[in-house]
Design an enzyme around this catalytic site. Sequence first.
Site, PDB file in Angstrom:
ATOM      1  N   ASP A 169       0.858  -1.184   0.000  1.00  0.00           N
ATOM      2  CA  ASP A 169       0.000   0.000   0.000  1.00  0.00           C
ATOM      3  C   ASP A 169       0.894   1.235   0.000  1.00  0.00           C
ATOM      4  O   ASP A 169       1.683   1.434   0.919  1.00  0.00           O
ATOM      5  CB  ASP A 169      -0.902  -0.031   1.244  1.00  0.00           C
ATOM      6  CG  ASP A 169      -1.996   1.012   1.169  1.00  0.00           C
ATOM      7  OD1 ASP A 169      -2.041   1.773   0.173  1.00  0.00           O
ATOM      8  OD2 ASP A 169      -2.806   1.065   2.114  1.00  0.00           O
TER       9      ASP A 169
ATOM     10  N   ASP B 224      -2.833   2.300  -6.048  1.00  0.00           N
ATOM     11  CA  ASP B 224      -1.737   2.343  -5.075  1.00  0.00           C
ATOM     12  C   ASP B 224      -1.734   1.160  -4.120  1.00  0.00           C
ATOM     13  O   ASP B 224      -1.081   1.204  -3.099  1.00  0.00           O
ATOM     14  CB  ASP B 224      -1.791   3.656  -4.292  1.00  0.00           C
ATOM     15  CG  ASP B 224      -2.838   3.628  -3.202  1.00  0.00           C
ATOM     16  OD1 ASP B 224      -3.912   3.048  -3.442  1.00  0.00           O
ATOM     17  OD2 ASP B 224      -2.561   4.162  -2.124  1.00  0.00           O
ATOM     18  N   GLU B 225      -2.455   0.114  -4.465  1.00  0.00           N
ATOM     19  CA  GLU B 225      -2.598  -0.981  -3.514  1.00  0.00           C
ATOM     20  C   GLU B 225      -2.728  -2.299  -4.266  1.00  0.00           C
ATOM     21  O   GLU B 225      -3.449  -2.374  -5.263  1.00  0.00           O
ATOM     22  CB  GLU B 225      -3.906  -0.742  -2.763  1.00  0.00           C
ATOM     23  CG  GLU B 225      -3.899  -1.068  -1.317  1.00  0.00           C
ATOM     24  CD  GLU B 225      -5.294  -0.854  -0.741  1.00  0.00           C
ATOM     25  OE1 GLU B 225      -5.781  -1.785  -0.101  1.00  0.00           O
ATOM     26  OE2 GLU B 225      -5.895   0.202  -0.958  1.00  0.00           O
TER      27      GLU B 225
HETATM   28 MG   LIG Z   1      -2.486   3.970  -0.005  1.00  0.00          MG
END
Ligand SMILES: [Mg+2]
Length: 386
Positions: free
Chosen positions: A15, A109-110
């Site tokens: 993350d 983003d993960e």
């Molecule tokens: Mg994040």
Amino acid sequence: MLTISPRMRWILHVDMDAFYASVEELDRPELRGKPVIVAGPEPRGVVATASYAARAFGVRSGMPTAQAKRLCPHGIFLPPRFDRYEELAQKIRAILYEYSPLVEPLSLDEAFVDLAGTELLHGSPEKVAKEIHERIPKETGLSCSVGLGPNKLLAKLASDSAKPGGLRVVRPEEVQSFLDPLPVEKLWGVGPKTAARLWEKGVRTVRDLREVPLGLLRSWFGQKGGEALWQLARGIDDSPVVPVRQAKSLSHEVTYPEDLFSRDQIIAELRRLSLLVVDRMKAERVLAKTVQIKVRFSDFTTVTRQTKLSEPTDHPLLLAAEAVGLFSRVAIPPGQGVRLLGVGVSDLVPATFSPLHLFVDPKLAEAIREVREKFGPEALSLWEPS
Ligand SMILES: [Mg+2]
């Protein structure tokens, strides 16, 4: 039924920390450590990501931009640059694919990575986690948090506990001691409503939850709900890592703890949901030809509206404008509020399709954004009808 999967699994969760804001700081080092807030323009925009410096003022993602400005008047407010975020997300995903083909991006983003069977090639999962945790900042200049655990639930909770910038490994024998002190609402699948009911019963931590007998959980939350909670409290989660699939549709919907009555608030929500859908589209590299919305009223009547676009797109402002436009075709029954909103896209095509659409040309999008910034959001009304 309620059994622990016999197959030993190692799932990694990556993350990125305050991703959009960190990318802005990366590209403009003079912003580093300042309260950077990536947000849509007022009056109806919402915060997409706030840097940690901005969070110290209470700014959170999903908050209306106007509210963020009140909390943090000296904040640096920037419009999102999805093309740049996507470029970096691809770089990050390329690193993950070096270790396993089973990569499931949840957003830009993960991502989850299933490390089963990678040991011979890359060494132990712990070594891989360390490597990935070092390589991402080194190769992208961006900070990330990494969690490693025996399943997705634990991996995600582990990376969350390592934020920002840390690495946390939860070994099978540590699962219970790791989970027990966490507040119940941290568990995946325990939404605000379930959490509120658990608090009423005096259940605050995972340890409290684990001490509730299965029969009682079933009587509180029904057969299925009770068993799901029983498993979560023990860190049991068999859900597989699903590598990028060609989705047929993508959507985000939210049920609100209190019905929405204000039109401005509903529109702000539709825009925020559109942004979340675009984020998923970027992660899955698809464009959409159809946009739909779903509206559920206080009395549970539900309406959907959809529209076909002339060209496939993944442009956030265009899709948000379509969602808002669809809402204007919904008649709200007198006295009713809105309890659920959803925004979705379908008719997906791979992003490589790259049509010469006015709104998809990043240079033009940038130019229009600049004009709007200089002359105000209404300067180009074609862009974002309001
Ligand atoms: Mg994040």
